[in-house]
Design a protein around this motif. Structure first.
Motif, PDB file in Angstrom:
ATOM      1  N   PHE A  23       0.797  -1.223   0.000  1.00 54.54           N
ATOM      2  CA  PHE A  23       0.000   0.000   0.000  1.00 54.54           C
ATOM      3  C   PHE A  23       0.828   1.271   0.000  1.00 54.54           C
ATOM      4  O   PHE A  23       0.298   2.346  -0.254  1.00 54.54           O
ATOM      5  N   THR A  27       0.252   5.713   3.020  1.00 52.90           N
ATOM      6  CA  THR A  27      -1.113   5.198   3.158  1.00 52.90           C
ATOM      7  C   THR A  27      -1.242   4.342   4.419  1.00 52.90           C
ATOM      8  O   THR A  27      -2.222   4.456   5.159  1.00 52.90           O
ATOM      9  N   LYS A  30      -1.130   6.746   7.435  1.00 49.81           N
ATOM     10  CA  LYS A  30      -2.402   7.468   7.603  1.00 49.81           C
ATOM     11  C   LYS A  30      -3.484   6.553   8.156  1.00 49.81           C
ATOM     12  O   LYS A  30      -4.274   6.969   8.996  1.00 49.81           O
TER      13      LYS A  30
END
Length: 78
Positions: A23, A27, A30
């Motif tokens: 990913f 990402t 977060k």
């Protein structure tokens, strides 16, 4: 985590490395911050509950502060 999942993930650093590779670092970072924020938010959302609701779910009842009226002055009176 279920037993099957815990057997598959023996090395946490390898699992995190796989997430980063699949990913991306930002990402994944977060998503981790979002989950941490959601967990923090769910713990703090009981301050607005009334004493009756707090008693129903097993929380201690708030004691009124000295000098604080039992009925707030802005409460509508009929």
């Amino acid at each position: 985590m279920s037993n099957e999942q815990s057997l598959r993930v023996n090395d946490v650093s390898k699992a995190v490395d796989d997430l980063f590779r699949h990913f991306g670092v930002w990402t994944t970072f977060k998503a981790m911050l979002f989950v941490a924020w959601q967990h923090r938010q769910t713990r703090l959302h009981v301050s607005h509950l009334s004493d009756h609701m707090r008693r129903d779910i097993g929380l201690p009842v708030r004691k009124p502060l000295p000098g604080q009226p039992l009925i707030p002055p802005w409460f509508p009176r009929f």
